[in-house]
Design a protein around this motif. Structure first.
Motif, short mmCIF file in Angstrom:
data_model
loop_
_atom_site.label_atom_id
_atom_site.label_comp_id
_atom_site.label_asym_id
_atom_site.label_seq_id
_atom_site.Cartn_x
_atom_site.Cartn_y
_atom_site.Cartn_z
N PRO A 1 16.07 5.48 8.51
CA PRO A 1 16.67 6.81 8.42
C PRO A 1 16.33 7.57 7.13
N SER A 2 16.00 6.85 6.07
CA SER A 2 15.61 7.51 4.81
C SER A 2 14.18 8.02 4.85
N LEU A 3 13.43 7.62 5.85
CA LEU A 3 12.02 8.02 5.99
C LEU A 3 11.81 8.56 7.40
N PRO A 4 12.40 9.73 7.71
CA PRO A 4 12.43 10.21 9.08
C PRO A 4 11.07 10.54 9.70
N GLN A 5 10.02 10.58 8.91
CA GLN A 5 8.72 10.91 9.47
C GLN A 5 7.83 9.69 9.63
N MET A 6 8.43 8.50 9.53
CA MET A 6 7.65 7.26 9.64
C MET A 6 8.23 6.36 10.72
N GLY A 7 7.36 5.66 11.39
CA GLY A 7 7.77 4.65 12.35
C GLY A 7 6.94 3.40 12.08
N PHE B 1 0.82 -1.21 0.00
CA PHE B 1 0.00 0.00 0.00
C PHE B 1 0.86 1.27 0.00
N LEU B 2 2.16 1.13 0.22
CA LEU B 2 3.05 2.29 0.18
C LEU B 2 3.48 2.58 -1.26
N SER B 3 3.78 3.82 -1.53
CA SER B 3 4.20 4.19 -2.89
C SER B 3 5.55 3.55 -3.21
N GLU B 4 5.85 3.45 -4.50
CA GLU B 4 7.13 2.89 -4.95
C GLU B 4 8.29 3.73 -4.42
N GLU B 5 8.12 5.04 -4.36
CA GLU B 5 9.16 5.93 -3.85
C GLU B 5 9.52 5.58 -2.40
N ILE B 6 8.51 5.37 -1.58
CA ILE B 6 8.74 5.02 -0.18
C ILE B 6 9.33 3.62 -0.06
N ARG B 7 8.78 2.67 -0.80
CA ARG B 7 9.31 1.30 -0.75
C ARG B 7 10.77 1.23 -1.19
N SER B 8 11.16 2.05 -2.17
CA SER B 8 12.55 2.03 -2.64
C SER B 8 13.51 2.52 -1.56
N LYS B 9 13.05 3.34 -0.66
CA LYS B 9 13.87 3.80 0.46
C LYS B 9 13.86 2.81 1.62
N LEU B 10 12.79 2.07 1.72
CA LEU B 10 12.59 1.16 2.84
C LEU B 10 13.26 -0.20 2.64
N PHE B 11 13.24 -0.70 1.41
CA PHE B 11 13.80 -2.02 1.11
C PHE B 11 15.18 -1.89 0.49
#
Length: 165
Positions: free
Chosen positions: A47-53, A22-32
């Protein structure tokens, strides 16, 4: 001093499969990473997504305790410079340390195909995980690396949610 914070979005996702489709490709590319592993410091923060926990994405045998302690960690993270993660050790500013810790954890998880996705912690490692989170927040009251095979009782962390850190 109590402060009220406003958040744009809180997603409560439950299910059997560990998926973040459900997350965008942009977010997933930083997460994985390139091996398809989720890159989370303390299994909570990228650390690449500082506003998410992320709470509960990384499982232990003690999911309720893990969710409670991780939630408190995220609250302290969201407080920024007012939170204990900054006051006690400026933890969230040391990106090099966070990335080294993430990579070491993922490498350990995948050795001998024990845990290829890095989604689950058992036994002693779960106790150690909780102790690290509690220590990050600056509480020595609950920090006690529990010996191997000792039972986990949620009451061990009674009061942590209301402790002033």
């Amino acid at each position: 001093r109590q402060q009220e914070k406003t958040y744009d979005l809180i997603i409560c996702a439950t299910g059997w499969e560990s998926s973040l489709g459900f997350l965008s490709e942009e977010i997933r590319s930083k997460l994985f990473n390139d091996r398809g592993q989720v890159q989370l410091f303390r299994n909570i923060y990228c650390p690449s997504l500082p506003q998410m926990g992320f709470i509960g994405f990384h499982s232990t045998l003690h999911n309720m305790v893990d969710a409670a302690i991780s939630s408190r960690w995220v609250v302290e993270m969201a407080k920024g410079r007012e939170g204990s993660l900054y006051r006690n050790n400026k933890l969230l500013e040391d990106h090099e340390y966070m990335w080294e810790t993430i990579e070491a954890g993922l490498l350990f998880d995948t050795q001998d195909a024990r845990n290829p996705d890095g989604f689950f912690t058992t036994g002693w490692a779960a106790h150690q995980h909780f102790d690290i989170l509690v220590k990050d927040m600056g509480s020595s009251k609950y920090y006690r690396c529990v010996p191997l095979f000792k039972p986990m009782y949620p009451s061990m962390y009674k009061g942590l949610m209301t402790e002033k850190l």
